[in-house]
Design a protein around this motif. Structure first.
Motif: not given
Length: 314
Positions: A144, A146-148, A150-152, A154-156
């Motif tokens: 997975t 690092r970008q994925e 951080e996206t997770y 932010r989304a949560k």
């Protein structure tokens, strides 16, 4: 293991959400290395609060890493790794856990592979960090990015802390992360991280296969072995392909030495030359107080000190 950074926070949060599906009982473990003062204290408070918010038990320990480095003549990063893994194993034993989950991600894996490549590594180094080690240490986020992650987060709407040492270019890994990788992505391959992770996976599987062959060969060429020494049949060893000779030696040395610190390719080549050469008697000294002594057909590798000659007088 939760440092408070994005990777370990995301891992803990995801495992907590999956706890019912996989019947998980989780304990948060955090180590303060005793080197970042107020920032480290902030991390402790954050992790304790984060664990409490998830309803999870939290074990925190502080260690004097600078003193540990001085006493054992280790680099800072080597010492930090030793202390961290020892702490996590202690917590695992205390709470009766089956696994230690770590937040290493795909970018960490890609950086590890590149660092080993630049140092001149064999298959073991180019295979990077194994997703599972010794059946205990697991890295669920190893593919997975690092970008994925951080996206997770932010989304949560999940908070995390930033270790300021990760922003300093004093460390080779940070220079690779901030300077070299962006250039390689821009000019050569925008999917650099995924490609390196895929390569590491392929190399790791081939390395594992060769290790299996080497273990089988050792059964026929090791005359005796215990926690402090091993006796190898040079005649049988000499007919093995060179790639298996060096691999067998690594396995033997790691077996009674406990690790391969200080043992490089040059030492393995020197050992191989002693075993396959024409000299019936030869002695070599290796790092870690390892001594190799050939006597005709057999080579003895040992960490025991050489026997002193008997006392005498004129």
């Amino acid at each position: 293991g939760v440092s408070g950074g994005p990777d370990s926070v995301m891992l803990c949060h995801a495992l907590h959400r999956l706890r019912d599906r996989y019947d998980l009982t989780l304990t948060v473990a955090h180590l303060n290395h005793g080197v970042r003062g107020a920032e480290a204290a902030r991390d402790v408070r954050f992790v304790e609060r984060f664990a409490r918010g998830l309803g999870l038990p939290c074990v925190v320990q502080e260690h004097d890493l600078p003193a540990y480095c001085r006493n054992r003549a280790r680099s800072f990063q080597e010492a930090a790794r030793e202390v961290r893994y020892r702490f996590l194993e202690e917590v695992r034993a205390q709470c009766g856990a089956a696994k230690i989950a770590l937040g290493h991600n795909a970018d960490d894996q890609a950086e590890t592979v590149m660092l080993w490549l630049l140092r001149g590594a064999g298959l073991r180094g180019l295979g990077g960090m194994p997703p599972v080690r010794n059946g205990i240490i697991v890295r669920p986020l190893i593919e997975t990015t690092r970008q994925e992650i951080e996206t997770y987060l932010r989304a949560k709407g999940i908070a995390f802390v930033t270790d300021s040492s990760n922003l300093k270019d004093a460390y080779a890994r940070n220079r690779l992360r901030h300077e070299i990788f962006p250039l390689l992505k821009k000019h050569f391959n925008p999917r650099l991280v995924k490609c390196l992770v895929s390569t590491a996976s392929i190399v790791s599987m081939e390395n594992e296969y060769l290790d299996g062959i080497a273990h089988k060969k050792l059964k026929h060429n090791v005359a005796s072995q215990n926690e402090a020494s091993a006796v190898i049949d040079c005649a049988g060893f000499s007919v093995l392909p060179p790639v298996l000779q060096r691999r067998c030696l690594r396995i033997i040395l790691a077996g009674f030495k406990g690790d391969l610190l200080g043992i490089g390719a040059e030492h393995l080549y020197a050992l191989t030359a002693v075993m396959t050469g024409d000299e019936p008697h030869k002695t070599l000294k290796l790092p870690g107080k390892v001594r190799a002594e050939r006597s005709y057909r057999f080579l003895t590798l040992t960490t025991r000190p050489a026997a002193l000659p008997p006392a005498f007088s004129y």
